[in-house]
Motif scaffolding. Structure first.
Motif, PDB file in Angstrom:
ATOM      1  N   TYR A  15       0.822  -1.209   0.000  1.00 56.82           N
ATOM      2  CA  TYR A  15       0.000   0.000   0.000  1.00 56.82           C
ATOM      3  C   TYR A  15       0.853   1.254   0.000  1.00 56.82           C
ATOM      4  O   TYR A  15       0.525   2.253  -0.628  1.00 56.82           O
ATOM      5  N   TYR A  18       1.960   1.639  -3.470  1.00 55.79           N
ATOM      6  CA  TYR A  18       0.928   2.193  -4.349  1.00 55.79           C
ATOM      7  C   TYR A  18       0.656   3.661  -4.041  1.00 55.79           C
ATOM      8  O   TYR A  18       0.330   4.440  -4.909  1.00 55.79           O
ATOM      9  N   LYS A  26      -6.234  11.293  -7.234  1.00 56.64           N
ATOM     10  CA  LYS A  26      -6.789  10.273  -8.128  1.00 56.64           C
ATOM     11  C   LYS A  26      -7.423   9.142  -7.309  1.00 56.64           C
ATOM     12  O   LYS A  26      -8.505   8.652  -7.638  1.00 56.64           O
ATOM     13  N   VAL A  27      -6.742   8.782  -6.210  1.00 55.24           N
ATOM     14  CA  VAL A  27      -7.271   7.708  -5.367  1.00 55.24           C
ATOM     15  C   VAL A  27      -8.614   8.125  -4.779  1.00 55.24           C
ATOM     16  O   VAL A  27      -9.578   7.349  -4.765  1.00 55.24           O
ATOM     17  N   ASP A  30     -11.211   8.155  -7.527  1.00 56.09           N
ATOM     18  CA  ASP A  30     -11.592   6.785  -7.891  1.00 56.09           C
ATOM     19  C   ASP A  30     -12.461   6.146  -6.817  1.00 56.09           C
ATOM     20  O   ASP A  30     -13.387   5.392  -7.117  1.00 56.09           O
ATOM     21  N   THR A  33     -15.929   7.600  -7.161  1.00 53.29           N
ATOM     22  CA  THR A  33     -16.563   7.097  -8.384  1.00 53.29           C
ATOM     23  C   THR A  33     -16.969   5.630  -8.215  1.00 53.29           C
ATOM     24  O   THR A  33     -18.043   5.210  -8.656  1.00 53.29           O
ATOM     25  N   LYS A  36     -20.063   5.394  -6.130  1.00 57.43           N
ATOM     26  CA  LYS A  36     -21.248   5.740  -6.943  1.00 57.43           C
ATOM     27  C   LYS A  36     -21.596   4.583  -7.883  1.00 57.43           C
ATOM     28  O   LYS A  36     -22.767   4.284  -8.121  1.00 57.43           O
ATOM     29  N   THR A  37     -20.554   3.962  -8.423  1.00 55.87           N
ATOM     30  CA  THR A  37     -20.798   2.852  -9.351  1.00 55.87           C
ATOM     31  C   THR A  37     -21.521   1.705  -8.652  1.00 55.87           C
ATOM     32  O   THR A  37     -22.480   1.138  -9.189  1.00 55.87           O
ATOM     33  N   THR A  40     -25.075   2.600  -8.040  1.00 53.75           N
ATOM     34  CA  THR A  40     -25.861   2.489  -9.280  1.00 53.75           C
ATOM     35  C   THR A  40     -26.103   1.021  -9.635  1.00 53.75           C
ATOM     36  O   THR A  40     -27.180   0.665 -10.119  1.00 53.75           O
ATOM     37  N   ARG A  41     -25.100   0.205  -9.414  1.00 53.17           N
ATOM     38  CA  ARG A  41     -25.278  -1.230  -9.698  1.00 53.17           C
ATOM     39  C   ARG A  41     -26.430  -1.797  -8.872  1.00 53.17           C
ATOM     40  O   ARG A  41     -27.246  -2.561  -9.372  1.00 53.17           O
ATOM     41  N   ASN A  99     -16.582  -7.965  -6.125  1.00 53.10           N
ATOM     42  CA  ASN A  99     -15.272  -7.541  -6.656  1.00 53.10           C
ATOM     43  C   ASN A  99     -15.065  -6.047  -6.466  1.00 53.10           C
ATOM     44  O   ASN A  99     -13.972  -5.583  -6.131  1.00 53.10           O
ATOM     45  N   GLU A 102     -14.043  -5.330  -3.060  1.00 57.48           N
ATOM     46  CA  GLU A 102     -12.616  -5.682  -2.872  1.00 57.48           C
ATOM     47  C   GLU A 102     -11.738  -4.498  -3.286  1.00 57.48           C
ATOM     48  O   GLU A 102     -10.833  -4.089  -2.565  1.00 57.48           O
ATOM     49  N   ASN A 103     -12.037  -3.949  -4.447  1.00 55.07           N
ATOM     50  CA  ASN A 103     -11.288  -2.782  -4.927  1.00 55.07           C
ATOM     51  C   ASN A 103     -11.479  -1.581  -4.006  1.00 55.07           C
ATOM     52  O   ASN A 103     -10.534  -0.848  -3.718  1.00 55.07           O
ATOM     53  N   ASP A 106      -9.388  -1.902  -1.015  1.00 62.25           N
ATOM     54  CA  ASP A 106      -7.985  -1.613  -1.361  1.00 62.25           C
ATOM     55  C   ASP A 106      -7.754  -0.096  -1.427  1.00 62.25           C
ATOM     56  O   ASP A 106      -6.728   0.408  -0.981  1.00 62.25           O
ATOM     57  N   LEU A 107      -8.718   0.598  -1.971  1.00 60.90           N
ATOM     58  CA  LEU A 107      -8.582   2.057  -2.075  1.00 60.90           C
ATOM     59  C   LEU A 107      -8.578   2.705  -0.690  1.00 60.90           C
ATOM     60  O   LEU A 107      -7.832   3.652  -0.437  1.00 60.90           O
TER      61      LEU A 107
END
Lengths: 167, 894
Positions: A15, A18, A26-27, A30, A33, A36-37, A40-41, A99, A102-103, A106-107
């Protein structure tokens, strides 16, 4: 003690690496975003849209409830529980959300590391008590409630991230 | 006393000791032993020949021929036996010099004595027995043959194997009862017998009890009871697939394939011999299925055999494999073939034997494709005989006919052996392009194999490694990669699908080219699915011409994903077979519509929208489905129609009917559909009134008053036209004449020029109306409105030459229609002029022809005159007086 410190350092090393590589702005972008994704899903899953928010479902206490203010590590823990429940669900459309979580975790780690407050990753949790029984008997309720609460939690997290991106 | 003690001790030594071993079977491991048998009632105090020690260790080699001689003599003994005699046997193995003999029969109570085997060897019949489990672990085989083959040559051997395999594992094994034994008849031929016992897989670890009954004539040889665990005497099959090859380092690699049936690891014994200028032999035991032999020489042959045995625990060596011979060539390249990628460096080594002598490495030179010598700076001497060449920064191998490789030759100065090493250089720069779908759940990666088509026999595989978040700056090939299934598409591309995906993880991927010569990896590339998004096209796209404003408005809805800000691109154009698109870009992520000016408000426009992330990352979406405008009224008509009047006078009734004529408005003016026309009247007496004419283009009314003004309005769904033409019919004005002259000149059958001259006037001239029709026919009147500033006008129409036309030019004043100038034909002067014009085209050629003829006549006349004038001049050749005179000169002076 030495090993513990070393292990902790080695655990956080990716980490830190990264954090150097990816600009913090940016992190953060992201992260927002991605939240929000996921929201929306969940909205896009038809049977979750028609659920009334007025009706309270009992017997699903293992699913985290909304907490207005959470630290990054608490967020991670909460998301870990959601992720575990989602991976137990047989529906194919929640696999992608798992998934995404999971991301997202990580963020959160990356953000915490860049804010100089890293925390160890939540290890794989013990099997949630009674989850299998509940899933067998009330799969629909579980899916609807977990997605609904996850959506609420994510929206809270989004607000909190907008307000402050500290630890 | 002393003698007694000595005898007792000797007896103890001879008999060793008598073990009362009730119900005990003799365990034998390994399962290869000798069976020594002697007749009953034979004492054990058989004396050894003088000088032979009782220590059996001294018997090896020396004692056996002696025994055989002795035993051959005992053959006579067996033949003399008249009654059925049972020989009791003892089992002797190399590990145990003592021999166990059964004093009683198997079935009853028995005891086993252990005696020195030497006694049996001297007096009895002896057998070699070997038992083993086959590799398939299903069959126990016992192989029996007499130690001295001549002993039983006159008798048929009959061998029976009796065995018991308990149902469960027992420890220690008990001597089974007589009825429990199963009998197996063994197959005997020429002093050899083979017995087969099926062993179920479940009982491989059980203790099998058995004994042998060997019948030869009247003699029965009975072995003691023996026991064995089948799993401990497995004899593998000989190794298969023995193969030898020169390694890249110049060694000889001997390899073979291992048995897959045995449930334990094997060890291998390899024996090989090298036959070259010198001979060498070796014997090595290894646990791997290969052995590397160093120092291989060119022009040598190697013979190799391998056998196997259980690595840990008891077992039996397999038979030796069939020998395999490998002969090395006179020139050895190692490696003999190299597969590599463009830009890499490779090295070849070589040992060269020429005429039974190995060439010194200093004399070796290298050539490429027998065409170019490789520079000596690239050579390395690796030893007295080994030369190495290094080829740096390789380019891709060019196909030369069917040869897909470069041939690298190792030569002895100016002499090259015909054998060569093969170098395959492949361009592995394979571009992998990935695209994430609009739902952010699937990433499709595509790659083409065009670059590596030359490498026949290769297989390709996409491998990838996923990092937690994002890509590293320099992607690298990771050891823990995974393969990904890809499918060949019709367009020659492979397509691999990742679903579900980790949106923000870095997928490092590369193509692995697997070939018999090795594998190559393309340069790795790393993609983050979130950066490869091809969004879904915008939805709900609508196109319309906005009412009253008159702009093309295109609206849309952004797709649900991605959540990032988006930019939009709009293309629009007049609908048709081939639309000429115009582009417009919108960088405001919140925009949902744009309004664009278009030239034709009454045409159908098609419009499409697509989107992409505002930060430029990813791909443009596909264009949305086209949306079309619907033609509808946008504004009030831009103007009313141009109109003219025809006056019909009825002198008897003193009435004048006026018929107004107008041309329907085009779409550009009507914007877009005229629903009706309205004629607006204005007279001094009746004021203003309107009449709805509907969609007609003609309207008749009575002109009663001295002055009557009319206006024709066009009306659509929005309203009536504002800018309209007026026409005032006025008696006084109809006498005002300002057109002095009017001339009509036909240019051709489709065009006539009209010109006119005006006189000065105090009235406000607005425009002219030019009217024409065929004279003397009640044909349709045609008319044009002409601006007042014009004095010459071209009429384009279909004019019939034989017809006469009437042209009328009306000046239209603000105050009313003036007096027209009317002509009933084309202007005569000009017609005549035009009629004479064709004469020119006839006369000019006649004049030119005449002049040509005249010139010709003059030339002929000139020649004629010349001839006549010089006819009397003498020929200098015939006339003596004329010789020497220059007549040419004279002529010139003339």
């Amino acid at each position: 003690m030495r090993c513990g410190f070393l292990c902790r350092f080695l655990w956080l090393w990716p980490y830190l690496f990264y954090a150097d590589a990816a600009p913090i702005q940016k992190v953060q972008d992201d992260t927002k975003t991605l939240i929000k994704t996921i929201v929306t899903r969940i909205n896009d899953i038809a049977h979750t849209r028609s659920v009334s928010s007025k009706q309270r479902v009992t017997g699903l206490d293992f699913i985290p409830r909304l907490h207005p203010v959470l630290s990054l590590s608490k967020m991670d823990q909460t998301l870990a529980i959601y992720q575990q429940i989602l991976t137990s669900l047989p529906s194919g459309n929640v696999l992608q959300i798992s998934n995404d979580l999971e991301n997202l975790r990580d963020l959160l780690h990356l953000m915490a590391s860049s804010n100089s407050c890293p925390f160890p990753r939540t290890r794989s949790l013990k099997t949630l008590e009674g989850l299998d029984d509940v899933l067998e008997a009330s799969l629909y309720s579980t899916e609807v409630v977990v997605l609904s609460r996850l959506q609420g939690s994510l929206q809270d997290m989004l607000q909190q991230l907008d307000f402050s991106t500290g630890c | 006393m002393a003698c007694q003690k000595f005898c007792m001790a000797l007896l103890q030594w001879e008999l060793i000791y008598v073990i009362t071993a009730f119900n005990l079977a003799y365990p034998s491991t390994p399962w290869r032993f000798k069976l020594f048998c002697m007749p009953p009632n034979t004492t054990y105090d058989f004396l050894l020949p003088a000088g032979i020690s009782k220590n059996t260790s001294n018997l090896d080699g020396y004692y056996e021929p002696l025994l055989e001689a002795k035993f051959n003599s005992s053959g006579t003994y067996y033949s003399k036996l008249t009654s059925k005699t049972t020989f009791h046997c003892c089992v002797w193995s190399e590990e145990n010099e003592n021999c166990s003999v059964q004093a009683d029969n198997i079935e009853g109570k028995a005891f086993v004595s252990t005696v020195n085997s030497l006694a049996f060897q001297q007096i009895g019949a002896n057998w070699n027995i070997q038992c083993w489990m086959k590799e398939d672990l299903e069959l126990l085989i016992c192989y029996i043959e007499p130690l001295f083959k001549n002993s039983f040559k006159n008798y048929d051997l009959k061998v029976h194997l009796l065995y018991v395999l308990p149902e469960v594992l027992e420890e220690p094994p008990l001597v089974p009862q007589k009825g429990n034994f199963q009998l197996v008849q063994c197959n005997c031929s020429a002093h050899k017998c083979e017995c087969h016992v099926s062993v179920p897989a479940a009982k491989l670890n059980c203790t099998l009890s058995m004994y042998l009954n060997i019948t030869s004539g009247r003699v029965i040889f009975q072995s003691p009871l023996m026991s064995v665990q089948p799993i401990t005497i497995v004899k593998p099959d000989p190794p298969l697939g023995l193969h030898m090859e020169i390694t890249d380092s110049g060694g000889l690699n001997i390899s073979w394939s291992s048995s897959t049936l045995v449930p334990f690891q094997l060890q291998y014994q390899v024996k090989y011999s090298e036959n070259s200028t010198s001979k060498r032999e070796a014997d090595e035991i290894v646990s791997a299925t290969s052995l590397l032999v160093d120092g291989v020489l060119p022009g040598s042959s190697y013979e190799v055999q391998v056998r196997s045995k259980r690595l840990d625990g008891p077992g039996t060596w397999s038979d030796w494999s069939t020998p395999v011979i490998f002969t090395t060539q006179d020139v050895i390249y190692f490696p003999p073939k190299i597969l590599t990628s463009v830009g890499s460096n490779v090295s070849f080594n070589c040992i060269y034997k020429n005429e039974n002598k190995i060439v010194s490495s200093k004399k070796i030179v290298w050539w490429m494709n027998l065409a170019e010598k490789i520079p000596e700076s690239q050579y390395n001497i690796m030893g007295d005989h080994v030369s190495k060449v290094t080829l740096p920064s390789l380019n891709a191998t060019r196909l030369r006919g069917k040869f897909t490789y470069d041939a690298v030759y190792c030569c002895n100065e100016n002499e090259c052996h015909h054998r060569y090493a093969e170098l395959y250089v492949v361009d592995v720069n394979i571009n992998i392009i990935c695209e994430t779908d609009g739902y952010l759940t699937k990433m499709t990666c595509r790659w083409s194999t065009n670059a590596i088509q030359s490498l026949a026999g290769s297989t390709l595989q996409l491998r990838y490694y996923r990092s937690t978040l994002y890509c590293s700056d320099v992607p690298s090939i990771h050891s823990t990669s995974e393969p990904k299934d890809c499918h060949l598409q019709r367009d020659g591309f492979y397509e691999c699908i990742f679903q579900p995906i980790f949106l923000l993880s870095g997928y490092t991927m590369w193509i692995r080219i697997n070939h018999s010569l090795g594998s190559l990896d393309s340069p790795p590339t790393c993609v983050v699915p979130n950066s490869m998004i091809k969004p879904l096209p915008p939805t709900s796209v609508k196109a319309e011409i906005t009412a009253k404003v008159g702009l093309l408005k295109i609206s849309w809805k952004k797709p649900i994903f991605p959540e990032n800000n988006l930019q939009f691109q709009i293309r629009y154009g007049l609908n048709g077979k081939e639309i000429q698109w115009k582009m417009y870009e919108v960088y405001d992520a919140k925009s949902k519509s744009v309004s664009l000016p278009v030239p034709d408000l009454c045409a159908v426009y098609a419009a499409q929208v697509r989107c992409k992330r505002l930060d430029g990352v990813g791909y443009w979406s596909n264009w949305s489905a086209p949306a079309y405008t619907v033609v509808m009224d946008v504004k009030v008509p831009t103007r009313g129609p141009e109109f003219w009047r025809i006056i019909h006078e009825d002198s008897s009734k003193k009435e004048r009917n006026v018929t107004l004529l107008w041309k329907p408005l085009m779409k550009n003016d009507s914007l877009c559909h005229v629903r009706r026309y309205v004629v607006k009247h204005h007279t001094a007496g009746n004021g203003i009134w309107s009449e709805d004419v509907g969609n007609h283009t003609k309207f008749t009314f009575q002109w009663t008053e001295q002055t009557h003004s009319v206006t024709v309005l066009a009306v659509n769904s929005i309203g009536a036209s504002f800018a309209n033409f007026n026409l005032t019919l006025s008696w006084p004005m109809s006498k005002v004449n300002i057109v002095q002259s009017l001339n009509a000149y036909p240019l051709n059958s489709s065009c006539v020029i009209l010109s006119w001259m005006l006189s000065l006037s105090d009235y406000n001239l607005m425009y002219f109306i030019l009217e024409w029709k065929i004279l003397n026919e009640n044909n349709e009147i045609k008319w044009h409105r002409i601006p007042s500033s014009v004095t010459k006008y071209y009429i384009h129409d279909h004019f019939i030459p034989i017809e006469k036309y009437q042209f009328s030019l009306y000046p239209i004043f603000m105050e009313g229609v003036g007096k027209p100038k009317i002509i009933n034909d084309f202007t005569q002067d000009d017609i005549e002029k035009h009629q004479t014009d064709p004469g020119l085209y006839v006369i000019v050629p006649i004049i030119i022809s005449s002049l040509t003829l005249l010139l010709g006549a003059l030339l002929i006349l000139h020649q004629r005159m010349k001839k006549l004038f010089w006819d009397d001049v003498p020929n200098p050749k015939n006339c003596s007086w004329a010789q020497g005179l220059n007549f040419q000169k004279s002529t010139d002076s003339l």
